[in-house]
Motif scaffolding. Sequence first.
Motif, mmCIF file in Angstrom:
data_model
loop_
_atom_site.group_PDB
_atom_site.id
_atom_site.type_symbol
_atom_site.label_atom_id
_atom_site.label_comp_id
_atom_site.label_asym_id
_atom_site.label_seq_id
_atom_site.Cartn_x
_atom_site.Cartn_y
_atom_site.Cartn_z
ATOM 1 N N UNK A 95 0.828 -1.205 0.000
ATOM 2 C CA UNK A 95 0.000 0.000 0.000
ATOM 3 C C UNK A 95 0.864 1.258 0.000
ATOM 4 N N UNK A 96 1.891 1.268 0.850
ATOM 5 C CA UNK A 96 2.762 2.441 0.932
ATOM 6 C C UNK A 96 3.523 2.643 -0.374
ATOM 7 N N UNK A 97 4.039 1.562 -0.970
ATOM 8 C CA UNK A 97 4.783 1.674 -2.220
ATOM 9 C C UNK A 97 3.871 2.128 -3.354
ATOM 10 N N UNK A 98 2.648 1.609 -3.394
ATOM 11 C CA UNK A 98 1.718 1.995 -4.457
ATOM 12 C C UNK A 98 1.398 3.484 -4.368
ATOM 13 N N UNK A 99 1.141 3.967 -3.157
ATOM 14 C CA UNK A 99 0.862 5.393 -2.981
ATOM 15 C C UNK A 99 2.068 6.236 -3.374
ATOM 16 N N UNK A 100 3.249 5.778 -3.025
ATOM 17 C CA UNK A 100 4.462 6.533 -3.321
ATOM 18 C C UNK A 100 4.755 6.540 -4.820
ATOM 19 N N UNK A 101 4.656 5.393 -5.457
ATOM 20 C CA UNK A 101 5.008 5.279 -6.875
ATOM 21 C C UNK A 101 4.037 6.044 -7.762
ATOM 22 N N UNK A 102 2.769 6.072 -7.406
ATOM 23 C CA UNK A 102 1.773 6.717 -8.258
ATOM 24 C C UNK A 102 1.640 8.215 -8.008
ATOM 25 N N UNK A 103 2.373 8.764 -7.049
ATOM 26 C CA UNK A 103 2.275 10.207 -6.794
ATOM 27 C C UNK A 103 2.966 10.989 -7.914
ATOM 28 N N UNK A 104 2.550 12.252 -8.096
ATOM 29 C CA UNK A 104 3.126 13.096 -9.145
ATOM 30 C C UNK A 104 4.594 13.415 -8.854
ATOM 31 N N UNK A 105 4.929 13.562 -7.574
ATOM 32 C CA UNK A 105 6.315 13.851 -7.204
ATOM 33 C C UNK A 105 7.244 12.720 -7.653
ATOM 34 N N UNK A 106 6.770 11.488 -7.465
ATOM 35 C CA UNK A 106 7.621 10.362 -7.839
ATOM 36 C C UNK A 106 7.750 10.241 -9.357
#
Length: 194
Positions: free
Chosen positions: A141-152
């Motif tokens: 869940x944490x990786x999915x949120x991080x990877x799909x963010x615009x910043x990433x």
Amino acid sequence: MNIKLVYGDDIRWAKISYNCDVLSLRGIISDRFLLSRVVLMKYRDQEGDMVTVTTNEELRWAESASGQTGSVKLYIVEVSLEQDPFCDHVRRQKQKQKLQTSSSCTDDWILEFSQLFKNYVGFNSDDYSNLYELGMKLYTDAMEDTITSEESQELFDNAVDKFQTMAALALLNVGNGYMSKARKRADFEENFSH
């Protein structure tokens, strides 16, 4: 400092140091009384309320509430194990001692970090039978949120550009290596044919 320990009708004196902590005081109480159950320590504040002592700070409050008498009066109350605020602490201490005496080598910081992590995440490991699945779910869940963010996405675009640059430089260096080898071979054949 003198403290008065009151357990039912039995009252006993004990002498403790001024910087005594709650766990040491519990040890003193267990030495003075033969108790078969877990105990709580309480004191009577200025308003007449019975206040439970569970921290070193609360023990200091009990000392300050003693006022002019100069001695602290602590009431000892037997409770069940579930009501003991030190139950987790005692369990962790036993686990730490067990690990220290076993043949496996586990540093204290690992145990302390795991306890801190458990408290921070907010779950009780005794309630979960499969921590691996829970950890993987939290991680995913944490990786999915991080990877799909615009910043990433911006970081990934920069990484792609850098990778392409590095790959091009690597291919250029490999080509230079082959060219150098070919020149040496040509020079060698030219010198050998003369």
